[in-house]
Scaffold this active site. Structure first.
Site, mmCIF file in Angstrom:
data_model
loop_
_atom_site.group_PDB
_atom_site.id
_atom_site.type_symbol
_atom_site.label_atom_id
_atom_site.label_comp_id
_atom_site.label_asym_id
_atom_site.label_seq_id
_atom_site.Cartn_x
_atom_site.Cartn_y
_atom_site.Cartn_z
ATOM 1 N N ASP A 1 -2.656 -10.570 -2.289
ATOM 2 C CA ASP A 1 -2.973 -9.915 -1.007
ATOM 3 C C ASP A 1 -4.435 -9.355 -1.270
ATOM 4 O O ASP A 1 -4.998 -8.974 -2.341
ATOM 5 C CB ASP A 1 -2.484 -8.907 -0.579
ATOM 6 C CG ASP A 1 -2.771 -8.171 0.923
ATOM 7 O OD1 ASP A 1 -1.872 -8.423 1.693
ATOM 8 O OD2 ASP A 1 -3.835 -7.442 0.933
ATOM 9 N N HIS B 1 0.735 -1.110 -0.068
ATOM 10 C CA HIS B 1 0.084 -0.128 -0.173
ATOM 11 C C HIS B 1 0.771 1.195 -0.027
ATOM 12 O O HIS B 1 0.508 2.451 -0.246
ATOM 13 C CB HIS B 1 -0.772 0.113 1.232
ATOM 14 C CG HIS B 1 -2.188 -0.813 1.168
ATOM 15 N ND1 HIS B 1 -2.771 -1.238 0.081
ATOM 16 C CD2 HIS B 1 -2.445 -1.933 2.143
ATOM 17 C CE1 HIS B 1 -3.609 -2.082 0.464
ATOM 18 N NE2 HIS B 1 -3.460 -2.873 1.705
ATOM 19 N N HIS C 1 -6.345 -7.165 -0.192
ATOM 20 C CA HIS C 1 -6.691 -5.745 -0.464
ATOM 21 C C HIS C 1 -5.896 -5.062 -1.837
ATOM 22 O O HIS C 1 -4.957 -5.679 -2.249
ATOM 23 C CB HIS C 1 -5.986 -4.988 0.704
ATOM 24 C CG HIS C 1 -6.638 -5.330 2.102
ATOM 25 N ND1 HIS C 1 -5.895 -6.272 2.875
ATOM 26 C CD2 HIS C 1 -8.070 -5.261 2.457
ATOM 27 C CE1 HIS C 1 -6.724 -6.300 3.671
ATOM 28 N NE2 HIS C 1 -8.054 -5.828 3.465
ATOM 29 N N ASP D 1 -4.810 -12.658 3.661
ATOM 30 C CA ASP D 1 -5.755 -12.211 4.134
ATOM 31 C C ASP D 1 -7.107 -12.535 3.067
ATOM 32 O O ASP D 1 -8.177 -11.994 3.321
ATOM 33 C CB ASP D 1 -5.715 -10.800 4.324
ATOM 34 C CG ASP D 1 -4.923 -9.855 3.441
ATOM 35 O OD1 ASP D 1 -4.845 -10.567 2.213
ATOM 36 O OD2 ASP D 1 -4.544 -8.854 3.815
HETATM 37 ZN ZN ZN Z 1 -4.158 -7.080 2.717
#
Ligand code: ZN
Length: 369
Positions: free
Chosen positions: A179, A142, A181, A267
């Site tokens: 991931d 991120h 996200h 995740d």
């Molecule tokens: Zn994540």
């Protein structure tokens, strides 16, 4: 198989402070315990401990690595940000972005985390290792060049990638982010580039809430070199494998990189508290296997997995063990204690028609029918 495993005890020492304060929980309910940041060392430490207990770790070439140098970090992050980060870190820590608190020595630990990823990529590209896993922490995907967010302070994979390109050991790099996200930082860093392919499979508009759309496909020279594959909540094993087979593998194969790097979050697992997918260790083992086959076909097997998110202390160790055992072509297993429950209760292990339709539509929009 010579599989490297890069880790360092100090990466477990990164401290994010009291997330309860960040979320302003309290007043109406008992506040969360101090240090309750979802990104804790425990998921990572328990993965490494499980590998100790099963014996898998002893089969790998396990080591630490030097921290990424200021020069390596500054290939991705502006010097002003690095100086600010270092100064705040020296003065006890703080917060420079969104949900990225750090404590004393946070800078050194983040540089070490990037160093583990950089060493893994370097040793695989040189042929010293066949493939590798970097247990990096804090995570990186991120992190924008000058704005840390989502627990990520330094973009570990971007630093490793830029270093490989600068050192001339790779000319083309494919980054797959599974991931759950969106890999917004990595996308932004390489958005106008045609030498780095970025692909992100993520839960639609989970985090960040405003990035990761299919229509964001790169700009300028990078047009067509960024793939976003947003999946609806509730996707599990079958949807992920179908996404790999119908979109990810063809896209990476067409790109023909010198190495494949995975932003390896766990995740999307069925027990994760920060997302709503239903993957299991079987999924992570199989996705790793698919990438190994692809890497063997197109880039001499060169494949590196770099740890990102994953917040279930119960399930991350098993998901990680499955991926790493596959990477090492090892028979050493850590049987999934929840396998029966997952298979019996979760229809997502089977193909869902509406997931297939959606994945098919996205594949078609990318030119893969
Ligand atoms: Zn994540």
């Amino acid at each position: 198989m010579r599989t490297g495993f890069f880790w360092d005890e100090k990466c477990f020492w990164h401290a994010g402070g009291n997330y309860a304060l960040t979320l302003r929980i309290g007043g109406h309910v008992q506040p969360l315990v101090a240090g309750g940041l979802p990104e804790s060392p425990e998921t990572k430490r328990r993965l490494k401990n499980l590998m100790d207990v099963t014996g898998l770790l002893a089969e790998l070439k396990s080591s630490s690595a030097p921290a990424a140098s200021f020069e390596e970090l500054s290939r991705v992050h502006p010097e002003s940000y690095l100086h600010q980060f270092k100064e705040m870190s020296d003065n006890g820590g703080g917060e420079l972005g969104l949900r990225t608190p750090f404590a004393q020595d946070g800078y050194e630990i983040a540089a070490l985390s990037a160093g583990l990823a950089t060493a893994a990529v370097r040793d695989v590209l040189s042929g010293k290792l066949d493939n590798a896993y970097a247990l990096s922490r804090p995570p990186g995907h991120h992190a924008l060049p000058d704005f840390p967010n989502g627990f990520c302070l330094i973009n570990n994979i971007a630093v490793a990638t830029e270093t490989a390109l600068a050192e001339g050991t790779a000319e083309r790099v494919a980054i797959l982010d599974w991931d759950v996200h969106h890999g917004n930082g990595t996308e932004a860093i390489f958005y106008d580039r045609d030498d780095v392919l970025t692909i992100s499979i993520h839960q639609d508009h989970n985090y960040p809430i405003d990035t990761g759309d299919v229509s964001d496909q790169g700009s300028g020279a990078g047009e067509g070199f960024n793939y976003n594959i947003p999946l609806p909540p509730g996707c599990g094993h079958a949807a992920y494998i179908e996404t790999m087979e119908r979109i990810v593998i063809p896209a990476i194969t067409d790109f023909a990189p010198d190495i494949i790097i995975v932003a390896c979050g766990f995740d999307a697992s069925a027990l994760d508290p920060l997302a709503h997918m239903l993957c299991t260790p079987l999924t992570y083992g199989m996705m790793t296997e698919l990438l190994m086959e692809t890497a063997a076909d197109i880039c001499d097997g060169k494949l590196v997995l770099v740890h990102e998110g994953g917040y279930s202390e119960a399930y991350v160790p098993f998901c990680g063990h499955a991926a790493i055992a596959q990477l090492a072509a090892s028979d050493t297993a850590a049987p999934d204690p929840l396998a029966e429950i997952m298979v019996a209760r979760q229809p997502s292990l089977r193909v869902q028609a509406f997931h297939s339709t959606l994945i098919g539509e996205m594949a078609a929009s990318f030119g893969y029918d």
